[in-house]
Design a protein around this motif. Structure first.
Motif, short mmCIF file in Angstrom:
data_model
loop_
_atom_site.label_atom_id
_atom_site.label_comp_id
_atom_site.label_asym_id
_atom_site.label_seq_id
_atom_site.Cartn_x
_atom_site.Cartn_y
_atom_site.Cartn_z
N TYR A 296 0.85 -1.20 0.00
CA TYR A 296 0.00 0.00 0.00
C TYR A 296 0.88 1.25 0.00
O TYR A 296 1.59 1.53 0.98
CB TYR A 296 -0.93 0.03 1.22
CG TYR A 296 -1.79 1.29 1.25
CD1 TYR A 296 -2.82 1.48 0.33
CD2 TYR A 296 -1.54 2.29 2.18
CE1 TYR A 296 -3.58 2.64 0.34
CE2 TYR A 296 -2.31 3.44 2.21
CZ TYR A 296 -3.33 3.62 1.28
OH TYR A 296 -4.07 4.77 1.28
N ASN A 297 0.88 1.97 -1.10
CA ASN A 297 1.54 3.28 -1.22
C ASN A 297 2.98 3.28 -0.72
O ASN A 297 3.35 4.06 0.17
CB ASN A 297 0.72 4.35 -0.48
CG ASN A 297 -0.55 4.72 -1.22
OD1 ASN A 297 -0.83 4.19 -2.31
ND2 ASN A 297 -1.35 5.61 -0.66
N GLU B 9 5.74 3.26 -3.11
CA GLU B 9 6.45 3.32 -4.38
C GLU B 9 7.94 3.58 -4.22
O GLU B 9 8.74 3.14 -5.06
CB GLU B 9 5.82 4.40 -5.28
CG GLU B 9 5.87 5.80 -4.70
CD GLU B 9 5.17 6.83 -5.57
OE1 GLU B 9 4.58 6.44 -6.61
OE2 GLU B 9 5.19 8.04 -5.22
N SER C 67 -3.68 0.80 -3.52
CA SER C 67 -2.67 1.87 -3.57
C SER C 67 -3.11 2.99 -4.50
O SER C 67 -3.71 2.76 -5.55
CB SER C 67 -1.32 1.31 -4.03
OG SER C 67 -0.81 0.36 -3.13
N THR C 68 -2.76 4.22 -4.12
CA THR C 68 -3.10 5.38 -4.95
C THR C 68 -1.87 5.99 -5.60
O THR C 68 -1.98 6.97 -6.34
CB THR C 68 -3.81 6.45 -4.10
OG1 THR C 68 -2.97 6.82 -2.99
CG2 THR C 68 -5.14 5.94 -3.58
N ASP C 69 -0.68 5.43 -5.32
CA ASP C 69 0.54 5.88 -6.00
C ASP C 69 0.90 4.84 -7.07
O ASP C 69 0.04 4.10 -7.52
CB ASP C 69 1.67 6.10 -4.98
CG ASP C 69 2.10 4.82 -4.26
OD1 ASP C 69 1.53 3.74 -4.55
OD2 ASP C 69 3.00 4.89 -3.41
N SER D 215 2.50 2.14 -6.80
CA SER D 215 2.75 0.80 -6.27
C SER D 215 1.99 -0.27 -7.06
O SER D 215 2.51 -1.36 -7.32
CB SER D 215 2.36 0.73 -4.79
OG SER D 215 3.14 1.59 -4.00
#
Length: 345
Positions: A10-11, A13, A40-42, A44
């Motif tokens: 999770y996030n 990167e 994940s919002t990046d 990843s």
């Protein structure tokens, strides 16, 4: 399949490439990888997909909405087909020969759990946990009496992580649904390790440092949220139930660690919040029935004097004095470069 390497993501990167590279470089090759992208919002998620495509013969990718580390790890466990599970947090890394060293020990002992040392240094030096007492109880093959390991889990923080272990899959409570714990952010490792030690029969320790445990200030373990108190009570109450089953005489030591977990929360409040906010949070923490039971039933023998002094202030309700004491103490420790500052400041 010998090993399933479980990686909840999770996030992360910035750290995930190093984590995945450490898997890719393993000298022992009889393993699969279960990646769980936990919403994940990046980048990843893209890194996970690229890695899975590159190694489609051994990598399974699970994509799910963000449910937290606990349920991401449970999703990985559900998909695993290996004889042993090896948890790897996505901001950490394995030594290149980690699985080879563990496999060799398993051939020698056929243990249910093989635990290996971790380090906060990427050079895999300076063990993080103090295992001297445990290792003194080990036989020539590293086998530790189960009761000794259970006692360590109940009375310290030296064996409560899912990472740093190869666990026989049949010792994991795969049949138990953890959905009720969604949102739990603190103590998820302990919640899952206790059932393992309730089922395992043979536990082996390896003194080799095979795991790099990164100090990530952005990780959930560094958050100061009131929900942490609820998580502590949920997880530590479960541990107390295992103590009653394994060795009721150790309950006072369990209560001592319960109180110290609340102390840790109060320390972070004292060091990271302004006076008004920190005193309010400390008062809330100390007014909980959980803390009052812990502080009244605890045996603090062997605990550092600075913790006992801090807990006395909390027990007496001397919250302003507690805050002043903590800020003075940790200001001094910061000058000395103590590692305690990373955790509490």
């Amino acid at each position: 399949m010998k090993f399933s390497v479980l990686v909840p993501v999770y996030n992360v990167e910035s750290f995930l490439p190093e984590c995945l590279a450490s898997i890719e470089s393993q000298t022992y090759r009889d393993f699969e990888v279960i990646l769980v992208n936990d919403g994940s919002t990046d980048s990843s998620g893209a890194l996970c997909r690229s890695f899975a495509e590159k190694h489609s013969d051994r990598v399974k990718l699970v994509e799910q909405r963000n449910r937290g580390l606990l349920l991401a790890r449970r999703a990985a466990i559900k998909e695993a087909s290996g004889e042993y599970l090896v948890s790897l947090d996505s901001d950490d890394a394995l030594r290149a020969d980690a699985l080879e060293v563990v496999a060799s020990k398993l051939r020698e002992t056929d243990a249910d759990v093989v635990a290996f040392q971790s380090s906060r240094h990427p050079s895999f030096e300076e063990p993080y946990f103090s295992w001297d007492r445990l290792l003194r109880r080990a036989d020539k093959k590293g086998r530790i009496p189960l009761e000794t390991v259970q006692t360590t889990l109940l009375t310290s923080h030296d064996f409560n992580t899912m990472w740093g272990k190869a666990i026989r899959t049949s010792c994991v409570d795969r049949d138990v649904c953890y959905d009720a714990y969604e949102g739990l952010q603190y103590g998820e490792d302990l919640l899952q390790v206790a059932p393992v030690l309730d089922r395992a029969k043979t536990i082996v320790l390896i003194s080799d440092v095979l795991y790099f445990y990164r100090v990530n200030q952005a990780s959930i373990s560094h958050d100061v949220k009131r929900s942490r108190l609820t998580d502590i009570e949920t997880v530590r109450s479960l541990l107390a139930s295992y103590a009653e089953s394994w060795n009721p005489g150790l309950l006072p030591k369990v209560f001592a660690n319960d109180a110290i977990e609340v102390l840790a929360y109060c320390l972070m409040c004292a060091n990271r919040m302004n006076a008004e906010a920190s005193l309010s949070e400390i008062r809330v923490a100390c007014d909980t029935p959980f803390f009052k039971r812990a502080i009244s039933g605890a045996d603090f023998e062997g605990q550092p004097s600075w913790k006992r002094i801090a807990l006395l202030f909390l027990k007496k309700g001397w919250y302003s004095l507690f805050r002043a004491y903590c800020r003075l103490l940790f200001g001094f420790l910061k000058i000395l470069g103590s590692s305690k500052v990373e955790r509490y400041c």
